[in-house]
Write a protein that holds these residues in place. Structure first.
Motif, PDB file in Angstrom:
ATOM      1  N   GLY A 137       9.062   0.235   9.853  1.00 29.05           N
ATOM      2  CA  GLY A 137       8.670   1.384  10.662  1.00 29.05           C
ATOM      3  C   GLY A 137       8.989   2.720  10.028  1.00 29.05           C
ATOM      4  O   GLY A 137       8.657   3.767  10.593  1.00 29.05           O
ATOM      5  N   SER A 138       9.616   2.709   8.865  1.00 25.58           N
ATOM      6  CA  SER A 138       9.971   3.960   8.197  1.00 25.58           C
ATOM      7  C   SER A 138       8.802   4.561   7.431  1.00 25.58           C
ATOM      8  O   SER A 138       8.890   5.673   6.921  1.00 25.58           O
ATOM      9  CB  SER A 138      11.147   3.731   7.239  1.00 25.58           C
ATOM     10  N   ILE A 139       7.702   3.797   7.338  1.00 28.34           N
ATOM     11  CA  ILE A 139       6.508   4.291   6.664  1.00 28.34           C
ATOM     12  C   ILE A 139       5.322   4.204   7.606  1.00 28.34           C
ATOM     13  O   ILE A 139       5.327   3.442   8.574  1.00 28.34           O
ATOM     14  CB  ILE A 139       6.196   3.476   5.388  1.00 28.34           C
ATOM     15  N   ASP A 140       4.306   5.010   7.336  1.00 28.30           N
ATOM     16  CA  ASP A 140       3.091   4.960   8.126  1.00 28.30           C
ATOM     17  C   ASP A 140       2.095   4.070   7.383  1.00 28.30           C
ATOM     18  O   ASP A 140       2.463   3.300   6.515  1.00 28.30           O
ATOM     19  CB  ASP A 140       2.537   6.376   8.320  1.00 28.30           C
ATOM     20  N   TRP A 141       0.813   4.199   7.731  1.00 32.83           N
ATOM     21  CA  TRP A 141      -0.213   3.391   7.077  1.00 32.83           C
ATOM     22  C   TRP A 141      -0.118   3.515   5.559  1.00 32.83           C
ATOM     23  O   TRP A 141      -0.059   4.612   5.018  1.00 32.83           O
ATOM     24  CB  TRP A 141      -1.605   3.862   7.521  1.00 32.83           C
ATOM     25  N   ARG A 142      -0.079   2.370   4.877  1.00 36.07           N
ATOM     26  CA  ARG A 142      -0.041   2.365   3.425  1.00 36.07           C
ATOM     27  C   ARG A 142      -1.446   2.191   2.854  1.00 36.07           C
ATOM     28  O   ARG A 142      -2.321   1.631   3.501  1.00 36.07           O
ATOM     29  CB  ARG A 142       0.818   1.193   2.927  1.00 36.07           C
ATOM     30  N   GLN A 143      -1.630   2.682   1.655  1.00 38.54           N
ATOM     31  CA  GLN A 143      -2.853   2.419   0.912  1.00 38.54           C
ATOM     32  C   GLN A 143      -2.599   1.173   0.075  1.00 38.54           C
ATOM     33  O   GLN A 143      -1.974   1.251  -0.983  1.00 38.54           O
ATOM     34  CB  GLN A 143      -3.211   3.618   0.021  1.00 38.54           C
ATOM     35  N   LEU A 144      -3.046   0.032   0.554  1.00 36.75           N
ATOM     36  CA  LEU A 144      -2.745  -1.231  -0.120  1.00 36.75           C
ATOM     37  C   LEU A 144      -3.587  -1.366  -1.385  1.00 36.75           C
ATOM     38  O   LEU A 144      -4.796  -1.162  -1.365  1.00 36.75           O
ATOM     39  CB  LEU A 144      -3.013  -2.408   0.821  1.00 36.75           C
ATOM     40  N   GLU A 145      -2.938  -1.735  -2.477  1.00 41.19           N
ATOM     41  CA  GLU A 145      -3.628  -1.875  -3.753  1.00 41.19           C
ATOM     42  C   GLU A 145      -3.568  -3.296  -4.300  1.00 41.19           C
ATOM     43  O   GLU A 145      -4.416  -3.705  -5.084  1.00 41.19           O
ATOM     44  CB  GLU A 145      -3.022  -0.903  -4.779  1.00 41.19           C
ATOM     45  N   ILE A 146      -2.567  -4.068  -3.893  1.00 40.27           N
ATOM     46  CA  ILE A 146      -2.433  -5.451  -4.347  1.00 40.27           C
ATOM     47  C   ILE A 146      -3.334  -6.345  -3.506  1.00 40.27           C
ATOM     48  O   ILE A 146      -3.305  -6.292  -2.275  1.00 40.27           O
ATOM     49  CB  ILE A 146      -0.963  -5.908  -4.237  1.00 40.27           C
ATOM     50  N   GLU A 147      -4.142  -7.160  -4.161  1.00 39.41           N
ATOM     51  CA  GLU A 147      -5.139  -7.967  -3.465  1.00 39.41           C
ATOM     52  C   GLU A 147      -4.509  -8.884  -2.415  1.00 39.41           C
ATOM     53  O   GLU A 147      -5.031  -9.031  -1.303  1.00 39.41           O
ATOM     54  CB  GLU A 147      -5.939  -8.809  -4.464  1.00 39.41           C
ATOM     55  N   ALA A 148      -3.375  -9.510  -2.742  1.00 34.32           N
ATOM     56  CA  ALA A 148      -2.718 -10.417  -1.793  1.00 34.32           C
ATOM     57  C   ALA A 148      -2.256  -9.673  -0.543  1.00 34.32           C
ATOM     58  O   ALA A 148      -2.276 -10.229   0.564  1.00 34.32           O
ATOM     59  CB  ALA A 148      -1.530 -11.110  -2.458  1.00 34.32           C
ATOM     60  N   GLU A 149      -1.856  -8.411  -0.708  1.00 37.93           N
ATOM     61  CA  GLU A 149      -1.452  -7.605   0.456  1.00 37.93           C
ATOM     62  C   GLU A 149      -2.667  -7.248   1.307  1.00 37.93           C
ATOM     63  O   GLU A 149      -2.590  -7.277   2.545  1.00 37.93           O
ATOM     64  CB  GLU A 149      -0.742  -6.339  -0.017  1.00 37.93           C
ATOM     65  N   LYS A 150      -3.782  -6.927   0.659  1.00 42.03           N
ATOM     66  CA  LYS A 150      -5.009  -6.628   1.401  1.00 42.03           C
ATOM     67  C   LYS A 150      -5.448  -7.836   2.216  1.00 42.03           C
ATOM     68  O   LYS A 150      -5.879  -7.706   3.369  1.00 42.03           O
ATOM     69  CB  LYS A 150      -6.126  -6.226   0.436  1.00 42.03           C
TER      70      LYS A 150
END
Length: 296
Positions: free
Chosen positions: A151-164
């Motif tokens: 919760g310490s971060i807001d929406w991330r820009q995901l770049e790693i395919e597995a995370e997407k």
């Protein structure tokens, strides 16, 4: 399916997988590790922020056993231990804390609205109890942990395919299993947009209004927790002023109903908090924040 959770609408299914790309393991291994992690979290052995209320703890525990797979006192094998440790690094315990905090804010928001005079159907207390319990299941924890962490971060820009993959999987499953989201009702079109030609209020004449009401409470809880809790004072007028960008997800008829409700809530809150004793009653109601009604 556990009675505390919802099934998808007809024609929609939860995603089914045999492996977890992010963890590079079989899905069953991930489920075993997750079951143990949530059980440990509830016992205070890992992470922080577990619910203290017995009924809430019971609901989370019930969902964990029914959906993630009750392994009782089985000892984790080496592979499951490695996955458990990796989930700690990914901040799954942090996600559990965030989900619990939001559910607490939702309950407090619901109770505050009742106290200022808002009347919901008899179903609402059950909807509030069940709200977002899916966030404790194997279908959603990884994506939320990847996107928001503790919760310490807001929406991330995901770049790693597995995370997407995890986030897409989580978002699909969350919408498919939570009717307080308009996306639960609006079919997904081939272009990736939602078909909002028929509003929730008409797609489900029996329960649609209750789910829209729950979605309003959800928005207010999220706004209070993520935005206004940082203010020196908790300004109720500002709290109820939901920005237009958060209403685009609704079909037109649903959106008009939401706007009417928010306007009505504001009028009721203004009258309620015009009495000084009511202002004092709610001092510290939300995480030691002052609930104050006043114009900008």
């Amino acid at each position: 399916m556990n009675s505390l959770l919802y099934e998808p609408r007809e024609g929609v299914e939860f995603s089914k997988r045999s492996e977890v790309p992010l963890l590079k393991v079989r899905y069953s291994v991930f489920q075993t590790a997750l079951f143990c992690m949530i059980a440990d979290w509830l016992k205070g052995k890992v992470g922080i922020g577990a619910p203290t209320e017995e009924t809430v703890r019971g609901d989370v525990s019930e969902v964990n056993s029914a959906v993630n797979g009750d392994i009782q006192d089985k000892i984790l094998d080496e592979e499951s231990k490695c996955v458990y440790d990796e989930m700690v690094k990914i901040k799954v315990p942090g996600h559990l804390k965030v989900a619990t905090s939001h559910r607490r804010w939702l309950r407090l928001t619901y109770e505050l609205l009742l106290k200022i005079g808002v009347r919901f159907s008899d179903k609402m207390s059950d909807l509030v109890r069940r709200h977002d319990l899916s966030k404790y299941t194997h279908r959603e924890v990884l994506g939320y942990a990847v996107m928001f962490g503790d919760g310490s971060i807001d929406w991330r820009q995901l770049e790693i395919e597995a995370e997407k993959i995890e986030w897409d999987n989580t978002l699909h499953n969350h919408y498919a299993g939570n009717p307080h989201h308009p996306e639960y009702f609006y079919p997904l079109l081939e272009d990736g947009k939602r078909d909002k030609s028929v509003p929730m209020l008409k797609l489900d004449p029996e329960n649609g209004k209750d789910f829209v009401d729950e979605s309003i409470i959800d928005m207010l809880a999220a706004r209070g927790e993520r935005v206004l809790a940082k203010d020196p004072e908790f300004n109720v007028k500002k709290w109820l002023d939901i920005e237009e960008r958060y209403l685009f997800r609704y079909a037109n008829e649903d959106k008009m109903y939401v706007k009417e409700c928010l306007k009505k809530y504001e009028e009721m809150a203004e009258e309620f908090f015009s009495a000084e004793e009511n202002v004092k009653r709610f001092d510290g109601y939300f995480d030691s924040r002052h609930v104050v009604f006043k114009p900008y």
